[in-house]
Design a protein around this motif. Structure first.
Motif, PDB file in Angstrom:
ATOM      1  N   ASP A   1      68.184  15.768  -8.227  1.00 27.34           N
ATOM      2  CA  ASP A   1      68.159  16.800  -9.255  1.00 27.34           C
ATOM      3  C   ASP A   1      69.606  17.228  -9.518  1.00 27.34           C
ATOM      4  O   ASP A   1      70.555  16.590  -9.045  1.00 27.34           O
ATOM      5  CB  ASP A   1      67.240  17.960  -8.864  1.00 27.34           C
TER       6      ASP A   1
ATOM      7  N   TYR B   1      67.178   6.716 -10.480  1.00 31.42           N
ATOM      8  CA  TYR B   1      66.201   7.521 -11.220  1.00 31.42           C
ATOM      9  C   TYR B   1      66.670   8.966 -11.371  1.00 31.42           C
ATOM     10  O   TYR B   1      65.954   9.791 -11.933  1.00 31.42           O
ATOM     11  CB  TYR B   1      64.852   7.517 -10.502  1.00 31.42           C
TER      12      TYR B   1
ATOM     13  N   THR C   1      69.082  12.377 -12.271  1.00 33.70           N
ATOM     14  CA  THR C   1      69.798  12.911 -13.415  1.00 33.70           C
ATOM     15  C   THR C   1      71.283  12.623 -13.241  1.00 33.70           C
ATOM     16  O   THR C   1      71.771  12.493 -12.108  1.00 33.70           O
ATOM     17  CB  THR C   1      69.555  14.425 -13.572  1.00 33.70           C
TER      18      THR C   1
ATOM     19  N   ASP D   1      63.752  19.387 -13.119  1.00 39.61           N
ATOM     20  CA  ASP D   1      62.670  19.516 -12.145  1.00 39.61           C
ATOM     21  C   ASP D   1      62.691  18.318 -11.207  1.00 39.61           C
ATOM     22  O   ASP D   1      62.447  17.174 -11.624  1.00 39.61           O
ATOM     23  CB  ASP D   1      61.324  19.593 -12.867  1.00 39.61           C
TER      24      ASP D   1
ATOM     25  N   ASP E   1      60.264  15.101 -11.060  1.00 40.45           N
ATOM     26  CA  ASP E   1      60.397  14.047 -12.072  1.00 40.45           C
ATOM     27  C   ASP E   1      61.240  12.878 -11.568  1.00 40.45           C
ATOM     28  O   ASP E   1      61.106  11.756 -12.055  1.00 40.45           O
ATOM     29  CB  ASP E   1      61.024  14.615 -13.346  1.00 40.45           C
ATOM     30  N   PHE E   2      62.088  13.132 -10.597  1.00 40.20           N
ATOM     31  CA  PHE E   2      62.980  12.101 -10.065  1.00 40.20           C
ATOM     32  C   PHE E   2      62.507  11.553  -8.726  1.00 40.20           C
ATOM     33  O   PHE E   2      62.974  10.512  -8.286  1.00 40.20           O
ATOM     34  CB  PHE E   2      64.402  12.662  -9.967  1.00 40.20           C
TER      35      PHE E   2
ATOM     36  N   HIS F   1      59.048  11.013  -7.910  1.00 43.81           N
ATOM     37  CA  HIS F   1      57.907  10.111  -8.091  1.00 43.81           C
ATOM     38  C   HIS F   1      58.310   8.652  -8.338  1.00 43.81           C
ATOM     39  O   HIS F   1      57.740   7.757  -7.700  1.00 43.81           O
ATOM     40  CB  HIS F   1      56.966  10.633  -9.171  1.00 43.81           C
TER      41      HIS F   1
ATOM     42  N   THR G   1      57.450  16.415  -1.941  1.00 43.15           N
ATOM     43  CA  THR G   1      56.875  15.609  -3.022  1.00 43.15           C
ATOM     44  C   THR G   1      56.696  14.160  -2.584  1.00 43.15           C
ATOM     45  O   THR G   1      55.625  13.575  -2.760  1.00 43.15           O
ATOM     46  CB  THR G   1      57.765  15.693  -4.276  1.00 43.15           C
TER      47      THR G   1
END
Length: 144
Positions: free
Chosen positions: A8, A32, A34, A41, A44-45, A47, A74
């Protein structure tokens, strides 16, 4: 070797340094994360990295966020994932040796970049010991 990495906004500088380290070693990296410090969030990175690990598209995953708690929580929702949150290379050794961790989670707000690079080196160069630890690892996935 192939590695998936995700981060993130708190981990962008760490991710960039880790990707350079890995690529300098000839390791293929799928990014994957940012590339910005703008708020995003973390799930999102996470998964895509976890899915790559589960599908055996990569050998390992690396996740970075501020505390690394969110990314670890996660990733560990996937039964085949064993994501370990580490802040020292000694802990990294143990998650590989004893838990056969396949994703390293790094807390950017609680480690220095150099420390994170050393943890990545340790993660990649430490083998699972198996033996008595295997039966424990086998008990990790939840069965209903």
């Amino acid at each position: 070797m192939k590695i998936s990495i995700g981060n993130d906004h708190a981990g962008t500088d760490y991710k960039n340094a880790i990707v350079k380290l890995l690529e300098d070693k000839g390791i293929e990296v799928t990014n994957y994360g940012t590339n910005s410090n703008d708020s995003v969030d973390y799930p999102d990175f996470v998964h895509p990295v976890a899915k790559d690990v589960v599908a055996n598209n990569v050998d390992f995953g690396i996740l970075i966020c501020g505390s690394a708690n969110g990314v670890a929580m996660t990733a560990n929702k996937y039964p085949e994932v064993r994501a370990g949150l580490c802040w020292t290379k000694e802990i990294v050794s143990l998650i590989r040796q004893h838990n056969n961790a396949n994703i390293l989670c790094i807390p950017a707000r609680f480690t220095a970049i150099q420390q994170a690079l050393e943890m990545v080196e340790t993660f990649l160069n430490t083998d699972f010991e198996g033996g008595r630890h295997q039966k424990r690892v086998d008990k990790i996935p939840m069965s209903c």
